[in-house]
Design a protein around this motif. Structure first.
Motif, mmCIF file in Angstrom:
data_model
loop_
_atom_site.group_PDB
_atom_site.id
_atom_site.type_symbol
_atom_site.label_atom_id
_atom_site.label_comp_id
_atom_site.label_asym_id
_atom_site.label_seq_id
_atom_site.Cartn_x
_atom_site.Cartn_y
_atom_site.Cartn_z
ATOM 1 N N ALA A 1 0.839 -1.211 0.000
ATOM 2 C CA ALA A 1 0.000 0.000 0.000
ATOM 3 C C ALA A 1 0.869 1.254 0.000
ATOM 4 O O ALA A 1 0.608 2.219 -0.737
ATOM 5 N N ARG B 1 2.529 1.648 -3.457
ATOM 6 C CA ARG B 1 1.568 2.068 -4.486
ATOM 7 C C ARG B 1 1.291 3.563 -4.397
ATOM 8 O O ARG B 1 1.184 4.243 -5.413
ATOM 9 N N ARG B 2 1.190 4.054 -3.200
ATOM 10 C CA ARG B 2 0.966 5.500 -3.042
ATOM 11 C C ARG B 2 2.187 6.280 -3.521
ATOM 12 O O ARG B 2 2.074 7.333 -4.133
ATOM 13 N N VAL C 1 2.469 6.501 -7.547
ATOM 14 C CA VAL C 1 1.371 7.033 -8.368
ATOM 15 C C VAL C 1 1.959 7.823 -9.542
ATOM 16 O O VAL C 1 2.821 8.690 -9.355
ATOM 17 N N TRP D 1 0.502 -5.712 -8.168
ATOM 18 C CA TRP D 1 0.791 -4.473 -8.897
ATOM 19 C C TRP D 1 1.401 -3.424 -7.971
ATOM 20 O O TRP D 1 1.060 -3.355 -6.776
ATOM 21 N N ALA E 1 -2.655 0.031 -11.771
ATOM 22 C CA ALA E 1 -3.437 -1.175 -11.473
ATOM 23 C C ALA E 1 -4.324 -1.591 -12.638
ATOM 24 O O ALA E 1 -4.538 -2.788 -12.862
ATOM 25 N N GLU F 1 -6.423 -1.563 -1.635
ATOM 26 C CA GLU F 1 -5.076 -1.868 -2.107
ATOM 27 C C GLU F 1 -4.077 -0.749 -1.840
ATOM 28 O O GLU F 1 -2.879 -0.953 -1.976
ATOM 29 N N ILE F 2 -4.572 0.414 -1.485
ATOM 30 C CA ILE F 2 -3.624 1.489 -1.142
ATOM 31 C C ILE F 2 -3.754 1.913 0.312
ATOM 32 O O ILE F 2 -3.153 2.896 0.734
#
Lengths: 335, 182
Positions: free
Chosen positions: A36, A39-40, A43, A143, A147, B28-29
Protein backbone atom coordinates in the motif's frame (compact mmCIF):
# COMPACT_ATOMS: atom_id res chain seq x y z
CA UNK A 1 -5.51 -9.99 -3.23
CA UNK A 2 -7.38 -6.76 -2.64
CA UNK A 3 -6.69 -6.28 1.04
CA UNK A 4 -4.50 -7.95 3.66
CA UNK A 5 -4.44 -11.73 3.39
CA UNK A 6 -6.80 -13.11 6.00
CA UNK A 7 -5.52 -16.39 7.40
CA UNK A 8 -7.72 -16.31 10.49
CA UNK A 9 -10.60 -18.43 9.08
CA UNK A 10 -8.10 -21.09 8.02
CA UNK A 11 -6.36 -21.08 11.39
CA UNK A 12 -9.71 -21.50 13.12
CA UNK A 13 -10.61 -24.40 10.85
CA UNK A 14 -7.28 -26.04 11.64
CA UNK A 15 -7.58 -25.49 15.38
CA UNK A 16 -4.46 -23.32 15.36
CA UNK A 17 -3.96 -20.08 17.25
CA UNK A 18 -2.51 -16.85 15.94
CA UNK A 19 0.65 -17.69 17.89
CA UNK A 20 1.02 -20.91 15.89
CA UNK A 21 1.28 -18.87 12.70
CA UNK A 22 2.69 -15.63 14.08
CA UNK A 23 5.23 -15.18 11.30
CA UNK A 24 2.84 -16.09 8.51
CA UNK A 25 0.46 -13.47 9.88
CA UNK A 26 3.18 -10.87 10.38
CA UNK A 27 4.46 -11.39 6.84
CA UNK A 28 0.96 -11.01 5.42
CA UNK A 29 0.22 -7.82 7.35
CA UNK A 30 3.65 -6.36 6.68
CA UNK A 31 3.49 -7.20 2.99
CA UNK A 32 0.12 -5.57 2.56
CA UNK A 33 1.23 -2.43 4.39
CA UNK A 34 4.40 -2.29 2.29
CA UNK A 35 2.47 -2.72 -0.95
CA UNK A 36 0.00 0.00 0.00
CA UNK A 37 2.81 2.38 0.87
CA UNK A 38 4.69 1.69 -2.36
CA UNK A 39 1.57 2.07 -4.49
CA UNK A 40 0.97 5.50 -3.04
CA UNK A 41 4.59 6.45 -3.60
CA UNK A 42 4.52 5.26 -7.23
CA UNK A 43 1.37 7.03 -8.37
CA UNK A 44 1.97 8.19 -11.92
CA UNK A 45 5.39 6.52 -12.12
CA UNK A 46 4.59 4.54 -15.26
CA UNK A 47 2.67 5.69 -18.34
CA UNK A 48 -0.47 4.14 -19.78
CA UNK A 49 0.19 0.85 -21.55
CA UNK A 50 2.66 -0.16 -18.88
CA UNK A 51 2.42 -1.60 -15.36
CA UNK A 52 4.85 -2.31 -12.54
CA UNK A 53 4.61 -5.45 -10.39
CA UNK A 54 6.26 -6.81 -7.27
CA UNK A 55 6.98 -10.50 -7.74
CA UNK A 56 8.48 -12.95 -5.25
CA UNK A 57 7.83 -12.91 -1.53
CA UNK A 58 6.16 -9.49 -1.55
CA UNK A 59 3.82 -10.62 -4.30
CA UNK A 60 3.01 -13.74 -2.24
CA UNK A 61 2.40 -11.57 0.83
CA UNK A 62 5.17 -13.47 2.61
CA UNK A 63 7.88 -10.82 2.76
CA UNK A 64 9.81 -9.51 5.73
CA UNK A 65 11.80 -6.32 6.18
CA UNK A 66 14.83 -8.26 4.95
CA UNK A 67 13.29 -9.40 1.68
CA UNK A 68 14.52 -8.05 -1.60
CA UNK A 69 12.07 -6.92 -4.25
CA UNK A 70 11.72 -8.46 -7.68
CA UNK A 71 10.44 -5.58 -9.79
CA UNK A 72 8.78 -6.39 -13.10
CA UNK A 73 7.72 -3.71 -15.55
CA UNK A 74 5.56 -5.00 -18.40
CA UNK A 75 4.34 -2.95 -21.33
CA UNK A 76 2.35 -3.37 -24.51
CA UNK A 77 4.30 -2.85 -27.68
CA UNK A 78 2.20 -0.54 -29.82
CA UNK A 79 0.74 1.23 -26.82
CA UNK A 80 4.10 2.45 -25.59
CA UNK A 81 7.52 3.08 -27.06
CA UNK A 82 10.03 0.55 -25.64
CA UNK A 83 12.40 3.36 -24.69
CA UNK A 84 9.66 4.96 -22.60
CA UNK A 85 8.97 1.63 -20.91
CA UNK A 86 12.65 1.16 -20.05
CA UNK A 87 12.79 4.68 -18.66
CA UNK A 88 9.71 3.96 -16.58
CA UNK A 89 11.37 0.83 -15.20
CA UNK A 90 14.45 2.85 -14.24
CA UNK A 91 12.27 5.49 -12.60
CA UNK A 92 10.38 2.94 -10.54
CA UNK A 93 13.55 1.09 -9.54
CA UNK A 94 15.19 4.34 -8.45
CA UNK A 95 12.13 5.36 -6.43
CA UNK A 96 12.06 1.99 -4.69
CA UNK A 97 15.78 2.07 -3.92
CA UNK A 98 15.40 5.58 -2.56
CA UNK A 99 12.98 4.09 -0.04
CA UNK A 100 15.62 1.61 1.06
CA UNK A 101 14.39 -1.41 -0.88
CA UNK A 102 16.82 -3.89 -2.37
CA UNK A 103 15.76 -4.04 -6.02
CA UNK A 104 17.71 -6.73 -7.79
CA UNK A 105 18.85 -6.26 -11.39
CA UNK A 106 18.75 -9.86 -12.53
CA UNK A 107 15.92 -11.45 -14.49
CA UNK A 108 13.87 -8.30 -14.20
CA UNK A 109 16.57 -5.79 -15.15
CA UNK A 110 14.57 -4.09 -17.91
CA UNK A 111 11.01 -3.58 -19.03
CA UNK A 112 9.57 -6.49 -20.99
CA UNK A 113 6.98 -6.44 -23.76
CA UNK A 114 3.86 -8.49 -23.08
CA UNK A 115 3.87 -9.56 -26.72
CA UNK A 116 7.28 -11.17 -26.21
CA UNK A 117 6.08 -13.08 -23.13
CA UNK A 118 3.10 -14.55 -24.94
CA UNK A 119 4.15 -14.74 -28.56
CA UNK A 120 6.31 -17.85 -28.45
CA UNK A 121 5.26 -20.02 -25.52
CA UNK A 122 7.18 -23.27 -25.83
CA UNK A 123 9.02 -22.09 -28.95
CA UNK A 124 12.75 -21.67 -29.54
CA UNK A 125 12.64 -18.01 -28.51
CA UNK A 126 10.78 -18.74 -25.28
CA UNK A 127 13.45 -18.04 -22.69
CA UNK A 128 13.73 -18.88 -19.02
CA UNK A 129 13.12 -15.21 -18.37
CA UNK A 130 9.85 -15.23 -20.27
CA UNK A 131 8.75 -18.37 -18.45
CA UNK A 132 9.63 -16.71 -15.15
CA UNK A 133 7.56 -13.64 -15.94
CA UNK A 134 4.52 -15.65 -16.98
CA UNK A 135 4.62 -17.99 -14.00
CA UNK A 136 5.16 -15.24 -11.46
CA UNK A 137 2.71 -12.74 -12.91
CA UNK A 138 0.02 -15.39 -12.64
CA UNK A 139 0.86 -16.69 -9.19
CA UNK A 140 2.62 -13.96 -7.23
CA UNK A 141 2.38 -10.68 -9.09
CA UNK A 142 1.18 -7.73 -7.01
CA UNK A 143 0.79 -4.47 -8.90
CA UNK A 144 2.86 -1.50 -7.81
CA UNK A 145 1.91 1.08 -10.43
CA UNK A 146 -0.97 1.35 -12.88
CA UNK A 147 -3.44 -1.17 -11.47
CA UNK A 148 -5.77 -0.98 -14.46
CA UNK A 149 -3.14 -2.04 -16.98
CA UNK A 150 -1.75 -4.56 -14.51
CA UNK A 151 -5.10 -6.35 -14.27
CA UNK A 152 -5.47 -6.43 -18.04
CA UNK A 153 -1.93 -7.75 -18.47
CA UNK A 154 -2.43 -10.63 -16.01
CA UNK A 155 -5.68 -11.53 -17.72
CA UNK A 156 -3.92 -11.64 -21.05
CA UNK A 157 -1.26 -13.95 -19.67
CA UNK A 158 -3.93 -16.33 -18.37
CA UNK A 159 -5.84 -15.95 -21.62
CA UNK A 160 -2.79 -17.03 -23.61
CA UNK A 161 -3.26 -20.51 -22.13
CA UNK A 162 -7.05 -20.71 -22.23
CA UNK A 163 -7.11 -19.51 -25.84
CA UNK A 164 -5.09 -22.41 -27.24
CA UNK A 165 -7.74 -24.00 -29.45
CA UNK A 166 -5.94 -27.34 -29.82
CA UNK A 167 -3.34 -27.41 -27.05
CA UNK A 168 -4.99 -25.86 -23.99
CA UNK A 169 -6.14 -29.24 -22.69
CA UNK A 170 -9.41 -30.01 -20.97
CA UNK A 171 -7.72 -29.40 -17.60
CA UNK A 172 -5.72 -26.42 -18.85
CA UNK A 173 -2.59 -28.54 -18.77
CA UNK A 174 -0.89 -26.09 -21.12
CA UNK A 175 -0.72 -23.84 -18.06
CA UNK A 176 -0.02 -26.47 -15.41
CA UNK A 177 2.82 -27.85 -17.54
CA UNK A 178 4.33 -24.37 -17.84
CA UNK A 179 4.13 -23.89 -14.07
CA UNK A 180 5.71 -27.30 -13.46
CA UNK A 181 8.36 -26.39 -16.01
CA UNK A 182 9.13 -23.19 -14.14
CA UNK A 183 9.51 -25.07 -10.86
CA UNK A 184 11.98 -27.51 -12.42
CA UNK A 185 13.78 -24.60 -14.04
CA UNK A 186 14.44 -22.84 -10.74
CA UNK A 187 15.58 -26.13 -9.21
CA UNK A 188 18.19 -26.45 -11.97
CA UNK A 189 18.92 -22.72 -11.85
CA UNK A 190 20.15 -23.31 -8.29
CA UNK A 191 22.90 -25.51 -9.68
CA UNK A 192 24.08 -22.83 -12.12
CA UNK A 193 23.93 -19.98 -9.65
CA UNK A 194 25.89 -21.81 -6.98
CA UNK A 195 28.31 -23.91 -9.05
CA UNK A 196 28.96 -21.49 -11.91
CA UNK A 197 28.02 -18.01 -10.80
CA UNK A 198 29.43 -18.21 -7.29
CA UNK A 199 26.23 -17.18 -5.50
CA UNK A 200 25.53 -18.02 -1.87
CA UNK A 201 24.06 -21.48 -1.65
CA UNK A 202 22.37 -21.72 1.74
CA UNK A 203 19.49 -19.28 1.50
CA UNK A 204 18.68 -20.55 -2.00
CA UNK A 205 18.78 -24.14 -0.74
CA UNK A 206 16.30 -23.47 2.03
CA UNK A 207 14.03 -21.43 -0.23
CA UNK A 208 13.93 -24.40 -2.59
CA UNK A 209 13.01 -26.66 0.31
CA UNK A 210 10.27 -24.36 1.61
CA UNK A 211 8.81 -21.49 -0.42
CA UNK A 212 9.57 -22.90 -3.87
CA UNK A 213 8.31 -26.33 -2.91
CA UNK A 214 5.16 -24.92 -1.33
CA UNK A 215 4.51 -22.92 -4.52
CA UNK A 216 4.80 -26.12 -6.57
CA UNK A 217 2.68 -28.10 -4.13
CA UNK A 218 -0.01 -25.41 -4.28
CA UNK A 219 -0.08 -25.65 -8.07
CA UNK A 220 -0.35 -29.44 -7.96
CA UNK A 221 -3.13 -29.29 -5.41
CA UNK A 222 -5.07 -26.60 -7.24
CA UNK A 223 -4.95 -28.41 -10.56
CA UNK A 224 -5.89 -31.74 -8.93
CA UNK A 225 -8.90 -30.02 -7.37
CA UNK A 226 -9.78 -28.20 -10.58
CA UNK A 227 -9.82 -31.47 -12.50
CA UNK A 228 -12.77 -32.59 -10.38
CA UNK A 229 -14.82 -29.47 -11.14
CA UNK A 230 -17.34 -29.24 -13.97
CA UNK A 231 -15.61 -28.19 -17.19
CA UNK A 232 -17.41 -24.86 -17.36
CA UNK A 233 -16.29 -23.90 -13.84
CA UNK A 234 -12.64 -24.85 -14.15
CA UNK A 235 -11.01 -21.83 -15.79
CA UNK A 236 -12.75 -19.39 -13.50
CA UNK A 237 -11.76 -21.30 -10.39
CA UNK A 238 -8.15 -21.51 -11.53
CA UNK A 239 -8.06 -17.81 -12.35
CA UNK A 240 -9.40 -17.03 -8.91
CA UNK A 241 -7.04 -19.40 -7.08
CA UNK A 242 -3.69 -18.90 -8.76
CA UNK A 243 -2.97 -15.39 -7.40
CA UNK A 244 -3.72 -16.46 -3.81
CA UNK A 245 -0.87 -17.16 -1.39
CA UNK A 246 0.26 -20.80 -1.63
CA UNK A 247 -0.90 -21.86 1.84
CA UNK A 248 -4.43 -20.68 1.06
CA UNK A 249 -4.34 -22.36 -2.33
CA UNK A 250 -3.42 -25.69 -0.78
CA UNK A 251 -6.17 -25.26 1.81
CA UNK A 252 -8.81 -24.33 -0.77
CA UNK A 253 -7.87 -27.37 -2.83
CA UNK A 254 -7.82 -29.79 0.10
CA UNK A 255 -10.97 -28.58 1.86
CA UNK A 256 -13.47 -30.12 -0.57
CA UNK A 257 -11.27 -33.20 -0.85
CA UNK A 258 -11.51 -33.90 2.87
CA UNK A 259 -7.87 -33.16 3.57
CA UNK A 260 -7.89 -29.73 5.10
CA UNK A 261 -6.46 -30.99 8.40
CA UNK A 262 -3.22 -31.79 6.56
CA UNK A 263 -2.56 -28.07 6.18
CA UNK A 264 -1.77 -27.72 9.88
CA UNK A 265 1.63 -29.33 9.45
CA UNK A 266 2.39 -27.12 6.48
CA UNK A 267 1.44 -23.97 8.37
CA UNK A 268 3.60 -24.92 11.35
CA UNK A 269 6.64 -25.78 9.28
CA UNK A 270 6.26 -22.77 6.99
CA UNK A 271 5.85 -20.42 9.91
CA UNK A 272 9.18 -21.56 11.30
CA UNK A 273 10.80 -20.93 7.92
CA UNK A 274 9.40 -17.40 7.63
CA UNK A 275 10.54 -16.73 11.19
CA UNK A 276 14.07 -17.75 10.30
CA UNK A 277 14.17 -15.64 7.14
CA UNK A 278 13.01 -12.60 9.09
CA UNK A 279 15.95 -12.89 11.53
CA UNK A 280 18.96 -10.79 10.45
CA UNK A 281 21.39 -13.04 12.33
CA UNK A 282 20.06 -16.13 10.61
CA UNK A 283 20.30 -14.50 7.19
CA UNK A 284 23.83 -13.42 7.91
CA UNK A 285 24.82 -16.86 9.13
CA UNK A 286 23.42 -18.45 6.00
CA UNK A 287 25.15 -15.94 3.74
CA UNK A 288 28.50 -16.76 5.35
CA UNK A 289 28.02 -20.50 5.67
CA UNK A 290 30.56 -22.60 3.79
CA UNK A 291 29.04 -25.74 2.34
CA UNK A 292 31.66 -28.04 3.87
CA UNK A 293 31.03 -26.61 7.34
CA UNK A 294 27.25 -26.82 7.24
CA UNK A 295 26.93 -29.73 9.68
CA UNK A 296 28.69 -27.68 12.35
CA UNK A 297 26.20 -24.83 12.00
CA UNK A 298 23.28 -24.78 14.46
CA UNK A 299 21.41 -22.48 12.06
CA UNK A 300 21.78 -24.97 9.23
CA UNK A 301 20.74 -27.91 11.37
CA UNK A 302 17.71 -26.05 12.69
CA UNK A 303 16.55 -25.05 9.23
CA UNK A 304 17.21 -28.50 7.82
CA UNK A 305 15.12 -30.06 10.58
CA UNK A 306 12.38 -27.60 9.67
CA UNK A 307 12.70 -28.55 6.01
CA UNK A 308 12.28 -32.19 6.96
CA UNK A 309 9.11 -31.35 8.89
CA UNK A 310 7.90 -29.42 5.88
CA UNK A 311 8.65 -32.41 3.64
CA UNK A 312 6.64 -34.68 5.93
CA UNK A 313 3.66 -32.32 5.79
CA UNK A 314 3.95 -31.88 2.02
CA UNK A 315 4.24 -35.64 1.52
CA UNK A 316 1.04 -36.13 3.49
CA UNK A 317 -0.72 -33.64 1.22
CA UNK A 318 0.53 -35.41 -1.90
CA UNK A 319 -0.55 -38.73 -0.41
CA UNK A 320 -4.03 -37.34 0.05
CA UNK A 321 -4.15 -36.00 -3.49
CA UNK A 322 -3.01 -39.42 -4.63
CA UNK A 323 -6.05 -40.92 -2.97
CA UNK A 324 -8.61 -38.28 -3.94
CA UNK A 325 -7.49 -37.13 -7.37
CA UNK A 326 -5.19 -39.95 -8.51
CA UNK A 327 -5.96 -39.72 -12.17
CA UNK A 328 -4.97 -36.10 -12.47
CA UNK A 329 -1.95 -36.32 -10.18
CA UNK A 330 -0.48 -39.26 -12.06
CA UNK A 331 -1.42 -38.39 -15.62
CA UNK A 332 -0.71 -34.68 -15.47
CA UNK A 333 1.45 -34.06 -12.41
CA UNK A 334 3.88 -36.92 -12.88
CA UNK A 335 3.65 -38.53 -16.29
CA UNK B 1 -37.21 -0.47 -37.96
CA UNK B 2 -34.05 0.59 -39.81
CA UNK B 3 -30.80 -1.37 -39.59
CA UNK B 4 -29.28 1.31 -37.38
CA UNK B 5 -32.09 1.28 -34.83
CA UNK B 6 -31.52 -1.24 -32.06
CA UNK B 7 -34.35 -3.48 -30.93
CA UNK B 8 -36.03 -1.84 -27.91
CA UNK B 9 -36.00 -5.04 -25.84
CA UNK B 10 -32.24 -5.52 -25.71
CA UNK B 11 -31.11 -6.21 -22.16
CA UNK B 12 -29.55 -3.41 -20.17
CA UNK B 13 -25.99 -4.35 -19.21
CA UNK B 14 -25.01 -3.23 -15.72
CA UNK B 15 -21.30 -3.26 -14.98
CA UNK B 16 -19.67 -3.30 -11.60
CA UNK B 17 -16.86 -0.75 -11.43
CA UNK B 18 -13.87 -1.94 -9.38
CA UNK B 19 -12.62 -5.30 -10.58
CA UNK B 20 -14.56 -5.05 -13.83
CA UNK B 21 -14.28 -1.63 -15.47
CA UNK B 22 -11.69 0.05 -13.26
CA UNK B 23 -8.87 -0.53 -10.80
CA UNK B 24 -7.79 -0.49 -8.00
CA UNK B 25 -9.86 -1.06 -4.88
CA UNK B 26 -9.32 1.48 -2.12
CA UNK B 27 -8.15 -1.43 0.06
CA UNK B 28 -5.08 -1.87 -2.11
CA UNK B 29 -3.62 1.49 -1.14
CA UNK B 30 -4.75 1.48 2.48
CA UNK B 31 -2.20 -0.20 4.74
CA UNK B 32 -4.80 -1.10 7.36
CA UNK B 33 -8.23 -1.16 5.69
CA UNK B 34 -11.20 -0.64 7.98
CA UNK B 35 -14.06 -2.66 6.51
CA UNK B 36 -16.64 -1.40 8.97
CA UNK B 37 -15.95 2.21 8.10
CA UNK B 38 -16.02 1.29 4.43
CA UNK B 39 -19.50 -0.17 4.81
CA UNK B 40 -20.65 3.19 6.13
CA UNK B 41 -18.89 5.19 3.42
CA UNK B 42 -20.20 3.07 0.57
CA UNK B 43 -23.76 3.52 1.85
CA UNK B 44 -23.31 7.26 2.08
CA UNK B 45 -23.54 7.25 5.88
CA UNK B 46 -20.22 9.06 6.33
CA UNK B 47 -18.15 11.44 4.23
CA UNK B 48 -14.76 10.64 2.79
CA UNK B 49 -13.08 12.95 5.30
CA UNK B 50 -14.30 10.61 8.03
CA UNK B 51 -12.97 7.59 6.17
CA UNK B 52 -9.30 8.33 5.57
CA UNK B 53 -6.79 11.16 5.46
CA UNK B 54 -6.45 13.69 2.61
CA UNK B 55 -3.20 12.13 1.38
CA UNK B 56 -4.90 8.76 0.94
CA UNK B 57 -7.86 10.42 -0.74
CA UNK B 58 -5.58 12.16 -3.22
CA UNK B 59 -3.56 9.01 -3.87
CA UNK B 60 -6.67 6.99 -4.59
CA UNK B 61 -7.94 9.52 -7.07
CA UNK B 62 -4.57 9.47 -8.79
CA UNK B 63 -4.51 5.64 -8.94
CA UNK B 64 -8.08 5.12 -10.09
CA UNK B 65 -8.18 4.27 -13.79
CA UNK B 66 -10.70 2.79 -16.18
CA UNK B 67 -9.51 -0.25 -18.12
CA UNK B 68 -9.21 0.51 -21.80
CA UNK B 69 -9.91 -3.11 -22.79
CA UNK B 70 -13.15 -3.12 -20.83
CA UNK B 71 -14.20 0.27 -22.19
CA UNK B 72 -13.75 -1.22 -25.66
CA UNK B 73 -16.13 -4.02 -24.65
CA UNK B 74 -18.66 -1.46 -23.42
CA UNK B 75 -18.35 0.39 -26.71
CA UNK B 76 -19.07 -2.81 -28.64
CA UNK B 77 -22.17 -3.41 -26.55
CA UNK B 78 -23.39 0.10 -27.18
CA UNK B 79 -22.76 -0.35 -30.86
CA UNK B 80 -25.11 -3.35 -30.71
CA UNK B 81 -27.71 -1.13 -29.12
CA UNK B 82 -27.46 -2.11 -25.46
CA UNK B 83 -27.94 0.54 -22.83
CA UNK B 84 -25.23 0.53 -20.17
CA UNK B 85 -25.46 1.04 -16.44
CA UNK B 86 -22.76 1.38 -13.85
CA UNK B 87 -23.84 -0.52 -10.73
CA UNK B 88 -21.22 -0.06 -8.08
CA UNK B 89 -20.52 -0.10 -4.37
CA UNK B 90 -18.53 3.09 -4.36
CA UNK B 91 -18.14 6.32 -2.47
CA UNK B 92 -20.03 9.15 -4.08
CA UNK B 93 -16.99 11.38 -3.64
CA UNK B 94 -15.03 9.18 -6.04
CA UNK B 95 -17.56 9.16 -8.86
CA UNK B 96 -16.30 12.45 -10.25
CA UNK B 97 -13.01 10.78 -11.14
CA UNK B 98 -14.80 8.14 -13.18
CA UNK B 99 -17.07 10.67 -14.86
CA UNK B 100 -14.06 12.78 -15.77
CA UNK B 101 -12.23 9.83 -17.30
CA UNK B 102 -15.27 8.88 -19.33
CA UNK B 103 -15.48 12.46 -20.49
CA UNK B 104 -18.14 13.03 -23.10
CA UNK B 105 -18.05 9.44 -24.31
CA UNK B 106 -21.67 8.86 -23.38
CA UNK B 107 -20.85 5.22 -22.70
CA UNK B 108 -22.89 5.04 -19.50
CA UNK B 109 -26.64 5.68 -19.53
CA UNK B 110 -27.42 5.01 -15.85
CA UNK B 111 -25.28 5.55 -12.77
CA UNK B 112 -26.19 3.48 -9.72
CA UNK B 113 -23.74 4.19 -6.93
CA UNK B 114 -24.29 2.79 -3.46
CA UNK B 115 -23.00 6.01 -1.93
CA UNK B 116 -25.76 7.92 -3.68
CA UNK B 117 -28.50 5.31 -3.32
CA UNK B 118 -27.84 4.70 0.37
CA UNK B 119 -27.86 0.95 -0.13
CA UNK B 120 -25.14 -1.41 -1.33
CA UNK B 121 -24.96 -4.67 -3.22
CA UNK B 122 -25.92 -7.43 -2.51
CA UNK B 123 -28.92 -5.86 -0.70
CA UNK B 124 -32.11 -6.62 -2.70
CA UNK B 125 -33.02 -2.92 -2.55
CA UNK B 126 -30.00 -2.16 -4.72
CA UNK B 127 -31.19 -4.56 -7.43
CA UNK B 128 -34.68 -3.11 -7.33
CA UNK B 129 -33.22 0.16 -8.61
CA UNK B 130 -31.78 -1.73 -11.58
CA UNK B 131 -34.95 -3.70 -12.24
CA UNK B 132 -36.82 -0.47 -12.70
CA UNK B 133 -34.62 0.53 -15.62
CA UNK B 134 -35.31 -2.25 -18.11
CA UNK B 135 -37.34 -5.46 -18.52
CA UNK B 136 -34.12 -7.49 -18.78
CA UNK B 137 -30.89 -6.64 -16.99
CA UNK B 138 -27.56 -8.46 -17.19
CA UNK B 139 -25.32 -7.76 -14.19
CA UNK B 140 -21.55 -8.13 -14.63
CA UNK B 141 -19.75 -8.32 -11.29
CA UNK B 142 -16.49 -9.76 -9.97
CA UNK B 143 -18.01 -10.66 -6.58
CA UNK B 144 -19.78 -14.01 -6.64
CA UNK B 145 -22.05 -12.96 -3.76
CA UNK B 146 -23.34 -10.10 -5.89
CA UNK B 147 -23.89 -12.34 -8.90
CA UNK B 148 -25.85 -14.81 -6.79
CA UNK B 149 -27.90 -12.02 -5.22
CA UNK B 150 -28.63 -10.46 -8.61
CA UNK B 151 -29.89 -13.79 -9.91
CA UNK B 152 -32.05 -14.19 -6.81
CA UNK B 153 -33.54 -10.79 -7.60
CA UNK B 154 -34.51 -11.94 -11.08
CA UNK B 155 -31.59 -10.43 -12.97
CA UNK B 156 -29.10 -12.26 -15.14
CA UNK B 157 -25.70 -12.50 -13.47
CA UNK B 158 -22.31 -12.87 -15.15
CA UNK B 159 -19.32 -13.50 -12.93
CA UNK B 160 -16.33 -11.47 -14.14
CA UNK B 161 -13.35 -13.45 -12.99
CA UNK B 162 -9.86 -12.31 -13.83
CA UNK B 163 -8.54 -14.36 -16.72
CA UNK B 164 -11.79 -16.03 -17.61
CA UNK B 165 -13.07 -14.81 -20.96
CA UNK B 166 -15.59 -12.18 -19.87
CA UNK B 167 -16.64 -11.12 -23.34
CA UNK B 168 -17.55 -14.64 -24.45
CA UNK B 169 -19.50 -15.34 -21.29
CA UNK B 170 -21.27 -12.01 -21.39
CA UNK B 171 -22.36 -12.49 -24.98
CA UNK B 172 -23.50 -16.02 -24.16
CA UNK B 173 -25.62 -14.61 -21.33
CA UNK B 174 -27.04 -11.94 -23.61
CA UNK B 175 -27.86 -14.54 -26.23
CA UNK B 176 -29.65 -16.58 -23.61
CA UNK B 177 -31.56 -13.52 -22.50
CA UNK B 178 -33.14 -12.75 -25.86
CA UNK B 179 -32.14 -15.32 -28.46
CA UNK B 180 -29.37 -14.89 -31.03
CA UNK B 181 -27.65 -11.54 -31.06
CA UNK B 182 -27.94 -9.34 -34.13
Amino acid sequence: MRGPVDYSPLLTELGLSAADAAHVLAAAAGSHARLAELRRALVGAVPAGCAAFALGSLGRHESSALSDLDLAVVYRRGALDPADAHRARDTVAAALRARGLDVADKTFHSAVALDDLLGDIGGRDDSNDHLTYRALLLTEGAWLANAADAAAIVEQVFGAYTAGAITRGRYLTSLSNDLHRYYRTICVDYRFKVENAGKHWAVRYFKLRHSRKLWHLANLAVFCRAALLPDEARDGWLAEQLPRPPLLRVADALRPLGGLHLCAGLVNAYDAFLAALAEPDTRRALDLLAYDLREASPVFRRLRAGAERFDEAATAVVGHLWQRSPDHLVRYGLL
Amino acid sequence: MSDSTPPPDLPLVAFDLIGVLAEPSWREIDGAPDRERWHRLRAGAIEEADFWDPAAAAAYRACLRLRTDRLALVSRLRARGHRIALATNFARAWLAVVREQLGGSGLVDHWLCSGELGVAKPDPRFWSHLRGLAPAVVVVDDQLDNVVAARAAGLIGVWALPGADLEARLFAALAGARGPLP
